[in-house]
Scaffold this motif. Sequence first.
Motif, PDB file in Angstrom:
ATOM      1  N   ASP A 183      18.678  26.067  62.503  1.00 45.15           N
ATOM      2  CA  ASP A 183      18.081  26.693  63.686  1.00 45.15           C
ATOM      3  C   ASP A 183      18.625  26.123  64.994  1.00 45.15           C
ATOM      4  OD1 ASP A 183      16.111  28.549  62.546  1.00 45.15           O
ATOM      5  OD2 ASP A 183      15.155  26.741  61.771  1.00 45.15           O
ATOM      6  N   ALA A 184      19.464  25.122  64.919  1.00 41.83           N
ATOM      7  CA  ALA A 184      19.951  24.453  66.132  1.00 41.83           C
ATOM      8  C   ALA A 184      21.178  25.178  66.687  1.00 41.83           C
ATOM      9  CB  ALA A 184      20.269  22.993  65.835  1.00 41.83           C
ATOM     10  N   THR A 185      20.965  26.440  67.087  1.00 40.28           N
ATOM     11  CA  THR A 185      22.046  27.251  67.642  1.00 40.28           C
ATOM     12  C   THR A 185      21.786  27.473  69.130  1.00 40.28           C
ATOM     13  OG1 THR A 185      20.850  29.244  66.957  1.00 40.28           O
ATOM     14  CG2 THR A 185      22.555  28.405  65.472  1.00 40.28           C
ATOM     15  N   PHE A 186      22.861  27.484  69.911  1.00 40.44           N
ATOM     16  CA  PHE A 186      22.753  27.531  71.366  1.00 40.44           C
ATOM     17  C   PHE A 186      23.678  28.611  71.928  1.00 40.44           C
ATOM     18  CE2 PHE A 186      21.783  23.325  69.881  1.00 40.44           C
ATOM     19  CZ  PHE A 186      20.736  22.867  70.669  1.00 40.44           C
ATOM     20  N   CYS A 187      23.177  29.364  72.888  1.00 36.30           N
ATOM     21  CA  CYS A 187      23.999  30.309  73.642  1.00 36.30           C
ATOM     22  C   CYS A 187      24.072  29.820  75.084  1.00 36.30           C
ATOM     23  CB  CYS A 187      23.403  31.712  73.602  1.00 36.30           C
ATOM     24  SG  CYS A 187      23.608  32.564  72.033  1.00 36.30           S
ATOM     25  N   VAL A 188      25.280  29.576  75.559  1.00 39.51           N
ATOM     26  CA  VAL A 188      25.484  29.092  76.927  1.00 39.51           C
ATOM     27  C   VAL A 188      26.688  29.812  77.517  1.00 39.51           C
ATOM     28  CG1 VAL A 188      24.544  26.813  76.353  1.00 39.51           C
ATOM     29  CG2 VAL A 188      27.004  27.195  76.202  1.00 39.51           C
ATOM     30  N   ILE A 215      27.437  26.335  68.930  1.00 41.03           N
ATOM     31  CA  ILE A 215      27.318  26.602  70.355  1.00 41.03           C
ATOM     32  C   ILE A 215      28.168  27.824  70.667  1.00 41.03           C
ATOM     33  CG2 ILE A 215      27.688  25.739  72.692  1.00 41.03           C
ATOM     34  CD1 ILE A 215      27.400  22.913  71.623  1.00 41.03           C
ATOM     35  N   LYS A 216      27.517  28.915  71.033  1.00 35.71           N
ATOM     36  CA  LYS A 216      28.221  30.160  71.345  1.00 35.71           C
ATOM     37  C   LYS A 216      28.334  30.295  72.857  1.00 35.71           C
ATOM     38  CE  LYS A 216      26.110  32.444  67.326  1.00 35.71           C
ATOM     39  NZ  LYS A 216      27.321  32.477  66.493  1.00 35.71           N
ATOM     40  N   THR A 217      29.535  30.581  73.347  1.00 37.36           N
ATOM     41  CA  THR A 217      29.724  30.800  74.774  1.00 37.36           C
ATOM     42  C   THR A 217      29.760  32.298  75.051  1.00 37.36           C
ATOM     43  OG1 THR A 217      32.131  30.589  74.485  1.00 37.36           O
ATOM     44  CG2 THR A 217      30.924  28.627  75.154  1.00 37.36           C
ATOM     45  N   LEU A 218      28.851  32.734  75.919  1.00 36.23           N
ATOM     46  CA  LEU A 218      28.700  34.133  76.269  1.00 36.23           C
ATOM     47  C   LEU A 218      28.661  34.268  77.787  1.00 36.23           C
ATOM     48  CD1 LEU A 218      25.759  34.997  73.821  1.00 36.23           C
ATOM     49  CD2 LEU A 218      28.201  35.327  73.381  1.00 36.23           C
ATOM     50  N   THR A 219      28.733  35.479  78.283  1.00 36.53           N
ATOM     51  CA  THR A 219      28.490  35.698  79.701  1.00 36.53           C
ATOM     52  C   THR A 219      27.017  35.447  79.982  1.00 36.53           C
ATOM     53  OG1 THR A 219      28.028  38.056  79.405  1.00 36.53           O
ATOM     54  CG2 THR A 219      30.331  37.422  79.817  1.00 36.53           C
ATOM     55  N   SER A 220      26.726  35.036  81.209  1.00 35.62           N
ATOM     56  CA  SER A 220      25.344  34.679  81.544  1.00 35.62           C
ATOM     57  C   SER A 220      24.378  35.826  81.272  1.00 35.62           C
ATOM     58  CB  SER A 220      25.256  34.267  83.018  1.00 35.62           C
ATOM     59  OG  SER A 220      25.973  33.085  83.248  1.00 35.62           O
ATOM     60  N   GLY A 221      24.776  37.032  81.641  1.00 41.26           N
ATOM     61  CA  GLY A 221      23.886  38.164  81.484  1.00 41.26           C
ATOM     62  C   GLY A 221      23.560  38.499  80.050  1.00 41.26           C
ATOM     63  N   SER A 222      24.489  38.236  79.129  1.00 41.38           N
ATOM     64  CA  SER A 222      24.275  38.602  77.733  1.00 41.38           C
ATOM     65  C   SER A 222      23.456  37.563  76.966  1.00 41.38           C
ATOM     66  CB  SER A 222      25.621  38.814  77.036  1.00 41.38           C
ATOM     67  OG  SER A 222      26.376  37.612  77.016  1.00 41.38           O
ATOM     68  N   ILE A 223      23.279  36.389  77.533  1.00 38.82           N
ATOM     69  CA  ILE A 223      22.558  35.326  76.835  1.00 38.82           C
ATOM     70  C   ILE A 223      21.095  35.709  76.599  1.00 38.82           C
ATOM     71  CG2 ILE A 223      21.683  32.966  77.057  1.00 38.82           C
ATOM     72  CD1 ILE A 223      24.336  32.241  78.412  1.00 38.82           C
ATOM     73  N   SER A 229      17.215  38.484  70.523  1.00 43.44           N
ATOM     74  CA  SER A 229      17.528  39.114  69.243  1.00 43.44           C
ATOM     75  C   SER A 229      17.737  38.104  68.119  1.00 43.44           C
ATOM     76  CB  SER A 229      18.786  39.978  69.384  1.00 43.44           C
ATOM     77  OG  SER A 229      19.920  39.171  69.660  1.00 43.44           O
ATOM     78  N   GLY A 230      17.736  36.809  68.460  1.00 41.71           N
ATOM     79  CA  GLY A 230      17.894  35.791  67.431  1.00 41.71           C
ATOM     80  C   GLY A 230      19.323  35.378  67.158  1.00 41.71           C
ATOM     81  N   THR A 231      20.275  35.860  67.955  1.00 37.72           N
ATOM     82  CA  THR A 231      21.667  35.411  67.806  1.00 37.72           C
ATOM     83  C   THR A 231      21.760  33.905  67.973  1.00 37.72           C
ATOM     84  OG1 THR A 231      22.502  37.526  68.614  1.00 37.72           O
ATOM     85  CG2 THR A 231      24.000  35.644  68.726  1.00 37.72           C
ATOM     86  N   CYS A 232      20.932  33.383  68.862  1.00 41.38           N
ATOM     87  CA  CYS A 232      20.834  31.933  69.017  1.00 41.38           C
ATOM     88  C   CYS A 232      19.369  31.576  69.199  1.00 41.38           C
ATOM     89  CB  CYS A 232      21.661  31.441  70.205  1.00 41.38           C
ATOM     90  SG  CYS A 232      21.305  32.304  71.738  1.00 41.38           S
TER      91      CYS A 232
END
Length: 331
Positions: A183-188, A215-223, A229-232
């Motif tokens: 469960d230790a997933t991060f979107c930044v 650690i997933k890097t996404l655009t700020s708006g999509s985080i 949705s549980g992606t992170c």
Amino acid sequence: MNRRTALKLMSAGMAGMLVGGCGLSSGSAVPLPVAPGSIRPVPELEGVRITVGSKDFTEQIVLSYIAQFALDAAGANVRDLSNITGSASARNALASGQIDVLWEYTGSSWISYNGNTDPIPDARRQYEAVRKLDLERNGIDWTAVTFDVDNTYAFAMTQEAAKRLGVSKLSDVRRVVAENPQDATFCVDTEFASRNDGMPGVEQTYGFRADPAKIKTLTSGSIYQATASGTCTFGEVFTTDGRIRSLNLKVLDDDRLFFPRYNLGVTLRADMLRQYPQITDVLAPVSAQLNNVELMKLNAQVDVEGRDPADVARDWMVEKGFVTLPGRAAP
């Protein structure tokens, strides 16, 4: 700052675009008419030309219109130069006299404009240090500050995940990383992933080391949607973003006060404020009605509901009684 440009409102007017490398355009009239409410005409401001600028994201554009309507009701000749591309450009426009009024955040000035690396955790001490430094170094003064607005970084998660994992504050993340690594997933966003006041500093302050593969890097708006949705499990957010409320996300308490304070105030050139101290009298009561919850609602009306920021700002000013609609008497 770059971390905020992802919140850019692409449909807003382009009055603040750079023109031929020679500076900013002269601005346009206030977009919607207002009449005095609790803000009454101020003789010292009657006909005084005041140009109000903003950075290029939703909250700033809404705040710009709020200031414009307030000053217009006070009798000033207000010009709109909102939506200036980039924080540095907006700040330079203020310093050079191309705009006169700019809502600003204490953390932005302390770190981005004045080059400090260590924030001051106490909000009032941070503000006092910023105001002193800006005045002495840059000839820019602060007024109408509100400590009830702090648009800083945070981590958020779904209500379900927070309940299931027993998480309410950032110091709980260490336990999740150790006991529930799945469960230790991060979107930044990309910048946050490498900044000292971003992910590396969070890990150091709160005593955990996230698996780089999680650690997933996404655009700020999509985080925001990715978190909902549980992606992170944990998503980097900004604390006044309206999508927190609309997606029913839970913001984790920064219980070790790691993130810088981004309290809100109005910045002007010091000579402008000395000449027209009445600007404080006009804007301070407005600022006093702003807080994180109010700004989340205003931002959501634009980012979630698709309303025009000028309409949102005027409706709020009318609701609070600061202005009235033309043809309607002030209470």
